[in-house]
Design an enzyme around this catalytic site. Structure first.
Site, PDB file in Angstrom:
ATOM      1  N   SER A 146       0.859  -1.197   0.000  1.00 52.38           N
ATOM      2  CA  SER A 146       0.000   0.000   0.000  1.00 52.38           C
ATOM      3  C   SER A 146       0.886   1.235   0.000  1.00 52.38           C
ATOM      4  CB  SER A 146      -0.867   0.004   1.269  1.00 52.38           C
ATOM      5  OG  SER A 146      -1.522   1.241   1.424  1.00 52.38           O
ATOM      6  N   TYR A 159      -1.983  -1.825  10.672  1.00 56.29           N
ATOM      7  CA  TYR A 159      -2.055  -1.871   9.204  1.00 56.29           C
ATOM      8  C   TYR A 159      -0.754  -1.351   8.591  1.00 56.29           C
ATOM      9  CZ  TYR A 159      -4.068  -1.118   4.494  1.00 56.29           C
ATOM     10  OH  TYR A 159      -4.331  -1.151   3.148  1.00 56.29           O
TER      11      TYR A 159
HETATM   12  P1  NAD Z   1     -11.983  -5.399  -0.297  1.00 54.90           P
HETATM   13  O1  NAD Z   1     -12.565  -5.227   1.066  1.00 54.90           O
HETATM   14  O2  NAD Z   1     -12.795  -4.972  -1.474  1.00 54.90           O
HETATM   15  O3  NAD Z   1     -11.547  -6.917  -0.510  1.00 54.90           O
HETATM   16  C1  NAD Z   1     -10.813  -7.597   0.461  1.00 54.90           C
HETATM   17  C2  NAD Z   1     -11.159  -9.075   0.413  1.00 54.90           C
HETATM   18  O4  NAD Z   1     -10.320  -9.733   1.369  1.00 54.90           O
HETATM   19  C3  NAD Z   1     -12.607  -9.376   0.820  1.00 54.90           C
HETATM   20  O5  NAD Z   1     -13.198 -10.241  -0.129  1.00 54.90           O
HETATM   21  C4  NAD Z   1     -12.479 -10.059   2.168  1.00 54.90           C
HETATM   22  O6  NAD Z   1     -13.482 -11.030   2.423  1.00 54.90           O
HETATM   23  C5  NAD Z   1     -11.115 -10.698   2.050  1.00 54.90           C
HETATM   24  N1  NAD Z   1     -10.505 -11.005   3.345  1.00 54.90           N
HETATM   25  C6  NAD Z   1     -10.469 -10.248   4.464  1.00 54.90           C
HETATM   26  N2  NAD Z   1      -9.852 -10.900   5.467  1.00 54.90           N
HETATM   27  C7  NAD Z   1      -9.491 -12.103   4.956  1.00 54.90           C
HETATM   28  C8  NAD Z   1      -8.815 -13.233   5.492  1.00 54.90           C
HETATM   29  N3  NAD Z   1      -8.409 -13.255   6.784  1.00 54.90           N
HETATM   30  N4  NAD Z   1      -8.594 -14.299   4.703  1.00 54.90           N
HETATM   31  C9  NAD Z   1      -9.023 -14.304   3.408  1.00 54.90           C
HETATM   32  N5  NAD Z   1      -9.681 -13.277   2.853  1.00 54.90           N
HETATM   33  C10 NAD Z   1      -9.904 -12.177   3.612  1.00 54.90           C
HETATM   34  O7  NAD Z   1     -10.591  -4.622  -0.225  1.00 54.90           O
HETATM   35  P2  NAD Z   1      -9.597  -4.090  -1.377  1.00 54.90           P
HETATM   36  O8  NAD Z   1      -9.713  -2.612  -1.385  1.00 54.90           O
HETATM   37  O9  NAD Z   1      -9.780  -4.856  -2.620  1.00 54.90           O
HETATM   38  O10 NAD Z   1      -8.205  -4.439  -0.715  1.00 54.90           O
HETATM   39  C11 NAD Z   1      -7.391  -5.497  -1.190  1.00 54.90           C
HETATM   40  C12 NAD Z   1      -5.965  -5.232  -0.763  1.00 54.90           C
HETATM   41  O11 NAD Z   1      -5.553  -3.971  -1.273  1.00 54.90           O
HETATM   42  C13 NAD Z   1      -5.740  -5.161   0.755  1.00 54.90           C
HETATM   43  O12 NAD Z   1      -4.508  -5.764   1.065  1.00 54.90           O
HETATM   44  C14 NAD Z   1      -5.666  -3.673   1.032  1.00 54.90           C
HETATM   45  O13 NAD Z   1      -4.899  -3.379   2.168  1.00 54.90           O
HETATM   46  C15 NAD Z   1      -4.977  -3.206  -0.244  1.00 54.90           C
HETATM   47  N6  NAD Z   1      -5.159  -1.788  -0.508  1.00 54.90           N
HETATM   48  C16 NAD Z   1      -6.369  -1.276  -0.808  1.00 54.90           C
HETATM   49  C17 NAD Z   1      -6.501   0.094  -1.041  1.00 54.90           C
HETATM   50  C18 NAD Z   1      -7.819   0.731  -1.386  1.00 54.90           C
HETATM   51  O14 NAD Z   1      -7.881   1.981  -1.409  1.00 54.90           O
HETATM   52  N7  NAD Z   1      -8.860  -0.023  -1.671  1.00 54.90           N
HETATM   53  C19 NAD Z   1      -5.360   0.912  -0.967  1.00 54.90           C
HETATM   54  C20 NAD Z   1      -4.146   0.342  -0.658  1.00 54.90           C
HETATM   55  C21 NAD Z   1      -4.030  -1.020  -0.428  1.00 54.90           C
END
Ligand code: NAD
Length: 255
Positions: A146, A159
């Protein structure tokens, strides 16, 4: 014999957190480019929906229910992937469970679960995944880090520690397991996914991010998926141990 078509044709990939957001779009993007995909998530309903979405594109996918905060479940995921598709080439460690809180407020158990799901999981998947990848000449690992890996935000105690730690782990794995295993991190910025609804990010805050970035919009899951696809593909054969920021220019700003 017809040659399979696609940038990762014939490969087998695991995408954790593949039931939503960035993971969902990456699973679909991988399938569009010819890979068979194991969608791993705790959310069975949406995981099966993503498998259906891939099937409608004539792609191959399976859902394997997995909580990445439990090491034995990751080991099981890798075993089942090999049993189902016969090999493993690409690991996208993308899932994380997290809670916000300053060091005074955060429960120790929430710290542990954030670090287990968001950092230890990448070490465990490497431990069990790399030997399987090596049976067919190696592969590529992409860790979702991230912009929080590089700059910190208030109350993101666990985080930010997990995301910063992922960069160190990415580099060490790249050194230890090259040349046949490449390991990279993708660093998303503000990406509009269901996570934002779960965190109840208000509309004015979303608007503020969209105006702040040089790209003048929030990112989409597919923006990140395209970067993951590149790092996972042979086009990145000389790229390992590094980080690719996908943030529309957010980190260029100092205000
Ligand atoms: P999201 O909430 O849309 O999807 C996350 C998925 O992870 C969900 O389907 C959830 O059920 C699953 N999950 C959660 N805990 C879990 C576990 N213990 N085991 C298996 N699955 C699990 O989120 P996203 O925005 O797609 O985020 C995905 C990744 O991207 C994460 O690592 C997040 O930190 C990173 N990220 C997201 C953003 C953003 O702005 N969306 C920015 C930087 C980094």
């Amino acid at each position: 014999m017809n040659k399979p078509i696609g940038r990762i044709a014939g490969k087998v990939a695991i995408v954790t957190g593949g039931a939503s957001g960035i993971g969902e779009e990456t699973a679909v993007r991988f399938a569009e480019e010819g890979a068979a995909v194991c969608v791993a998530d705790i959310d069975e309903e949406n995981g099966l929906r993503v498998v259906e979405r891939i099937s409608e594109l004539d792609g191959r996918a399976e859902f394997i229910k997995t909580d990445v905060s439990e090491s034995f479940q990751i080991k099981n995921l890798i075993q089942k992937t090999e049993e189902t598709f016969g090999r493993l080439d690409i690991l996208h460690n993308n899932a994380i469970w997290f809670r916000h809180g300053s060091a005074l407020d955060l429960e120790e158990g929430d710290w542990d679960k954030t670090l287990d799901s968001g950092l230890k999981s990448s070490y465990i998947s490497a431990k069990y995944g790399i030997p399987v990848m090596r049976k067919n000449g190696g592969g590529a690992i992409v860790n979702t880090a991230s912009v929080h890996s590089l700059v910190s935000f208030e109350t993101c105690t666990a985080y930010d520690a997990a995301k910063a730690g992922l960069l160190g782990l990415t580099r060490t794995l790249a050194i230890d397991f090259g040349p046949d295993i490449r390991v990279n991190a993708v660093l998303p910025g503000a990406i509009l996914t269901p996570l934002w609804d779960n965190l109840e990010v208000p509309d004015d805050e979303r608007q503020r991010y969209a105006e702040l970035v040089p790209a003048k919009r929030l990112g989409l899951g597919r923006d990140v998926a395209n970067a993951v696809l590149y790092l996972a593909s042979d086009e990145a054969s000389f790229v390992t141990g590094t980080s690719l920021v996908v943030d529309g220019g957010l980190l260029c700003r100092t205000d």
